[in-house]
Write an enzyme that holds these catalytic residues in place. Structure first.
Site, PDB file in Angstrom:
ATOM      1  CE1 TYR A   6      -7.020   5.389  -1.683  1.00 22.36           C
ATOM      2  CE2 TYR A   6      -8.685   3.714  -1.352  1.00 22.36           C
ATOM      3  CZ  TYR A   6      -8.214   4.822  -2.034  1.00 22.36           C
ATOM      4  OH  TYR A   6      -8.952   5.352  -3.048  1.00 22.36           O
ATOM      5  CG  ASP A  63      -2.009  -2.118  -0.551  1.00 23.31           C
ATOM      6  OD1 ASP A  63      -1.005  -1.481  -0.211  1.00 23.31           O
ATOM      7  OD2 ASP A  63      -2.947  -1.612  -1.177  1.00 23.31           O
TER       8      ASP A  63
END
Ligand SMILES: *[C@@H]1O[C@H](CO)[C@@H](O)[C@H](O)[C@H]1NC(C)=O
Ligand SMILES: *[C@@H]1O[C@H](CO)[C@@H](O)[C@H](O)[C@H]1NC(C)=O
Ligand SMILES: *[C@@H]1O[C@H](CO)[C@@H](O)[C@H](O)[C@H]1NC(C)=O
Length: 721
Positions: free
Chosen positions: A451, A363
C-alpha cells in the site's frame, strides 16, 4: 505487426523532445509587494541559483544541528552507537537491536524560548532498544556522552520492527522442509517466491503469548513484478522474530489456484497494448523562473506568511513543528501549532478466516511510517519546482543511513481561487476582483509493503492548513477458485469484490490518526464545541417555523471532547485561546474541519478494535503530556490495547485553559472495485485546520492578482533527437 507499430510509436515519443523556453519581461516586472520581511535574499540565491534545480546527493556526514528540534545528524547517531557500546547493558548483551534512534526533543518551554542565534539546548537522543529480549527506552545526553535514563516499562507490546526483522522474517520459512514441500506441491518454483512479513496483531492466543511473532505469507513473482496479485492463498507461516524459528505452518489453500500473471504488471514497460493508450495530454509544468518563494535552511521552512520546522521521522513520517503565521495587523509571527504528525494508522481487513483475521495493521508503530517512505519520484511524485529533503535514520545496529528525497516541498498553483468578487452591472460598479490561490505543500509517500500512503501538509496564505491523505499502491488480495460472479452462491460471504479471475479484493478500512498540538498564540488553550441547533419559533413569533442558532460549550474535561461526528447534529470544533481576544472580543482560535471520513464499526471488544481504540472517536483532546504522542501506545506491535489514546482520555483530566493536544482521525472504508486492479488510482480525503476569529479580518487582502506581464512566457522550441 501490432508490436512493431507500438515500437514505432514509442520511438516517436522518445525521439522528439520538446524544450520549453520561458521568459519574463523583467523590464516591466514590478517586484511583488513584499511581506517576506524575514527572507534573506542572499541566502535565497545561494540556496536557489536561478534556473538550477537542486541536486541532492548528500551523505549528510557534515550536517550540524541548527535548531533544538533538528533530527539527529549522522555524527550524532555515530556518537550514540559509541556511547551505547560502552554501556553495561550493551557490553554484556548476547544480542541487541536498536528499534528507534531519534532526537529527544527538549522541553516545550525551552524550544519556545529559543531564538535563531541562541546556542542549542543540550542535544539528547532517545533510543528504543531490545537487549536480550527486553525492551528499554534510553535517554542519552550527547553533551555528557552518557546514558542518563533507562526505562524498562511493564506495558504489553514490542517496539517497531527493524528493517532487519522484516528481512529475516521473509526468509525464515525456507528453513522448513514442510514449507518448501507445500510450495513445490503447488507448482511454484522456490526461486519465484516473494514473501511478506505481516504483523500478527494480538488475539490472546496461548501459543502467541510472550513471544515476538510475525506471520509470513507468500506470493509467486513468476511473470510479473506485481506478485501481490499472485497470492499463494491460505498458507501462513508463524515465525518467532527473536529466534527466526518457524513455529507453525497453517495450510488451508491447496485447492485455491494461484491467479494468473497476465495483466498484473503496472509498469510502463509492461503496457504494450497500444489500443489501451489514452490520448496523451500536452506536457504541463509550473514554471518559476525566479525560483521558488520559500527558503529552507536546515529544517526551517519559510514561505509567504508561514514558517515552520520540518523533519523526517522514522515512525511518524514527517513532523511539522512550531508552525507560525504572520499577522498583517500586528506584524507579528503568531503560533498556530507546536507539533503535528501522523501518530498512528489502523487498517483492519474484514475477513475473519484463518489466513486473514490478523490483518489489522498499525503501520506507524509496527512498520515505521517514515522507515517505509521511499524516495519520491521527481516530476511525478512532486512537480518540477519541488525541493527535496532527505531522512537520516538508524539501522538495527545503530548505523545511520540516508533515505534520500524522502520529503518534498513545493509551491502549488492548481488554478484555484483565493478569493473573488464581481459586481453585477445593476450596481453601476465595475468590479472584477479575483486572486489566485498559491499554496505550499509538504509531501511524503510511505509504501508500507503493497500500500502507498501519500501525506500532504498544505499551507495556505489565508492561514488554513489542509492535511490530505491519498491512498494508492496495490491491494492486498485473496486467492479464490471463482472465475466469474456467476459461480458465486453468496456474494455477502466473499469478504470483498471479484476483481479478476481468482482474485478477491478484500474489504478493509484505513484510519490515520493525527497528533495536533495546537498552541493558538500561546500554549494555554480551550476546546469549544459550537453546536448548530434548530430553534423552533413560538406561535405568532415569525412567519418562520424554525431557524438555526449556535450553542457554545467549552469542554471541561477529556470526556467532553470525545467526539463522534454526526451530520444531523452538526458542530464546529474550535481550539481557542481564551486569554486572547480580537478587537471585537472573540477568543482567537482555529477550528478542525472534518471532510469525508469514515468511522470504525467493529465491536469495541474485538481485539483489533481494542488495540485500535484510538479510532473510537474522530476527535479527542488530551492535556499535553510529553509521553502521550503515539495514539496506539508507545509499543504497538502485538500490544493488548491497554495503553492508548482511549485509555488516556478516559482518565478524564481537565482540559480547560490548558496546554492541550487535539487528535483527529481520518478514515476510509474501502470496498475494492475492478479499477483498483492491478494498481489503485489514488483516492484522497482530507481535513482542515482553519483560522476562526484568529485574524482581525481576511488576512490576504494584500495578495496581488496575477498580471500577464509578470508571468513567464513559455514557447515550445522543438528539437528532434
Ligand atoms: C516588456 O515590457 C515593456 C514595458 O511594459 C514593453 O514596452 C515591451 O514591449 C515588453 N516586451 C515584450 C517582449 O513583451
Ligand atoms: C528450502 O528451499 C530453499 C531454496 O531452494 C533452500 O535454500 C533451503 O535449504 C530449503 N530448506 C530445506 C529445509 O530444505
Ligand atoms: C503522562 O503520560 C504518562 C503515560 O500515559 C502517564 O503515566 C502519566 O500519568 C501522565 N501524566 C499526567 C500528568 O497525566
Amino acid at each position: 505487426m501490432e508490436g512493431r507499430k507500438f515500437l514505432r510509436f514509442m520511438s516517436l515519443l522518445l525521439g522528439v523532445f520538446l524544450f520549453f523556453v520561458c521568459t519574463v519581461n523583467w523590464s516591466s516586472t514590478v517586484l511583488p509587494y513584499n511581506t517576506l520581511h524575514w527572507v534573506d535574499k542572499e541566502a535565497e540565491t545561494t540556496l536557489w541559483p536561478p534556473g538550477h534545480k537542486p541536486v541532492h546527493v548528500n551523505d549528510h556526514t557534515s550536517d550540524v544541528p541548527r535548531h533544538p528540534l533538528d533530527p539527529l545528524t549522522v555524527q550524532e547517531m555515530n556518537r550514540v552507537r559509541t556511547i551505547l557500546s560502552s554501556h553495561r547493558l550493551f557490553k554484556n548483551a548476547k544480542s541487541y537491536a536498536l528499534h528507534n534512534v531519534v532526537v529527544e526533543e527538549p522541553s516545550k518551554s525551552l524550544v519556545v524560548k529559543w531564538r535563531e542565534g541562541d546556542s542549542l539546548p543540550r542535544r539528547k537522543a532517545s533510543v528504543v532498544a531490545r537487549v536480550d529480549g527486553v525492551t528499554h527506552v534510553l535517554s542519552i545526553d550527547l553533551g555528557l556522552g552518557r546514558v542518563v535514563r533507562v526505562d524498562t516499562g511493564g506495558l504489553s507490546g514490542y517496539p517497531t520492527l527493524t528493517i532487519e526483522d522484516m528481512r529475516l522474517a521473509t526468509f525464515a520459512p525456507l528453513s522448513s522442509a514442510e514449507f518448501n514441500k507445500t510450495i513445490l506441491d503447488r507448482g511454484v518454483d522456490l526461486a519465484d517466491l516473494a514473501c511478506f512479513p505481516i504483523s500478527s496483531g494480538w488475539f490472546g492466543k496461548k501459543v502467541e503469548e510472550k513471544r515476538r511473532l510475525i506471520k509470513v505469507q507468500c506470493y509467486t513473482m513468476k511473470d510479473t513484478a506485481n506478485f501481490y496479485m499472485r497470492p499463494i492463498e491460505g498458507l501462513t507461516v508463524l515465525v518467532d522474530l527473536d529466534t527466526n524459528e518457524v513455529i507453525e505452518i497453517t495450510d488451508h489453500g491447496k485447492e485455491i489456484p494461484i491467479p494468473k500473471a497476465a495483466n498484473t504488471d503496472y509498469r510502463l514497460s509492461a503496457q504494450t497494448d497500444t489500443h489501451k493508450k489514452i490520448k496523451p495530454v500536452n506536457p504541463i509544468s509550473l514554471e518559476q523562473p525566479r525560483g521558488p518563494s520559500f527558503t529552507i535552511e536546515g529544517h526551517m521552512v519559510k514561505w509567504a506568511n508561514w514558517e515552520f520546522h520540518l523533519k523526517p521521522d522514522p515512525r511518524a513520517g514527517v513532523i511539522i513543528s512550531r508552525a507560525m503565521v504572520w499577522d498583517p495587523d500586528s506584524g507579528e509571527l503568531r503560533s498556530v501549532m507546536y507539533k503535528g504528525m501522523s501518530s498512528e494508522l489502523f487498517v483492519p481487513y474484514m475477513d475473519p478466516t484463518d489466513a486473514w483475521y490478523f490483518k489489522t495493521y498499525m503501520d506507524a508503530g509496527e512498520y515505521g511510517f517514515g522507515l517505509q517512505a521511499m524516495p519520491l519520484v521527481p516530476l511525478n511524485d512532486c512537480p518540477r519546482n519541488a525541493y527535496y529533503m532527505d531522512g537520516v535514520f538508524a539501522a538495527g545496529d545503530g548505523t545511520p543511513y540516508v533515505r534520500s528525497n524522502m520529503v518534498c516541498v513545493f509551491e502549488s498553483y492548481a488554478g484555484d481561487i483565493g478569493w473573488r468578487h464581481s459586481e453585477s452591472p445593476l450596481t453601476g460598479l465595475e468590479i472584477r476582483e479575483a486572486r489566485p490561490k498559491v499554496t505550499l505543500v509538504v509531501r511524503m509517500a510511505a509504501s508500507v509493503g503493497n500500500y502507498d500512503y501519500i501525506v500532504d501538509w498544505e499551507f495556505q496564505t489565508d492561514g488554513l492548513i489542509k492535511i490530505k491523505v491519498g491512498l494508492s499502491g496495490i491491494l492486498m488480495v485473496k486467492g479464490t477458485p471463482y472465475m466469474n460472479m456467476n459461480q458465486v452462491p453468496n456474494q455477502e460471504n466473499m469478504h470483498g469484490t471479484l476483481l479478476s479471475e481468482n482474485v478477491i479484493g478484500v474489504i478493509h478500512d484505513h484510519y490515520i490518526t493525527f497528533y495536533l498540538d495546537m498552541d493558538i498564540d500561546d500554549s494555554d488553550n480551550s476546546f469549544v464545541k459550537v453546536n448548530l441547533k434548530r430553534q423552533d419559533t413560538s406561535p405568532g413569533e415569525s412567519p418562520r417555523k424554525s431557524y438555526l442558532k449556535t450553542v457554545r460549550k467549552v469542554a471541561k474535561t477529556e470526556k467532553d471532547a470525545q467526539i463522534k461526528l454526526k451530520l444531523y447534529d452538526p458542530y464546529e470544533f474550535h481550539v481557542v485561546n481564551p486569554n486572547k481576544k480580537t478587537r471585537v472580543g472573540n477568543p482567537v482560535g482555529y477550528k478542525v474541519v472534518p471532510a469525508g471520513t469514515a468511522a470504525s464499526l467493529l465491536d469495541p471488544e474485538d481485539p483489533p478494535q481494542k488495540r485500535g481504540a484510538f479510532t473510537n472517536n474522530q476527535i479527542w483532546v488530551t492535556p499535553y503530556n510529553k509521553s502521550e504522542e503515539w495514539a496506539g501506545g508507545i509499543f504497538v506491535y502485538q500490544n493488548e490495547g491497554e495503553d492508548n489514546l482511549a485509555s488516556w482520555s478516559n482518565r478524564d483530566r481537565s482540559i480547560e485553559n490548558k496546554d492541550i493536544v487535539l487528535w483527529y482521525t481520518l478514515g476510509f472504508h474501502h470496498i475494492p472495485c475492478q479499477e483498483d486492479f492491478p494498481i489503485m488510482p489514488t483516492v484522497s480525503s482530507s481535513f482542515d485546520l482553519k483560522p476562526v476569529n484568529f485574524f482581525e479580518n481576511n488576512p490576504i487582502l494584500g495578495v496581488p492578482p496575477n498580471f500577464e506581464k509578470d508571468l513567464p512566457v513559455c514557447e515550445a522550441a522543438t528539437a528532434s533527437a
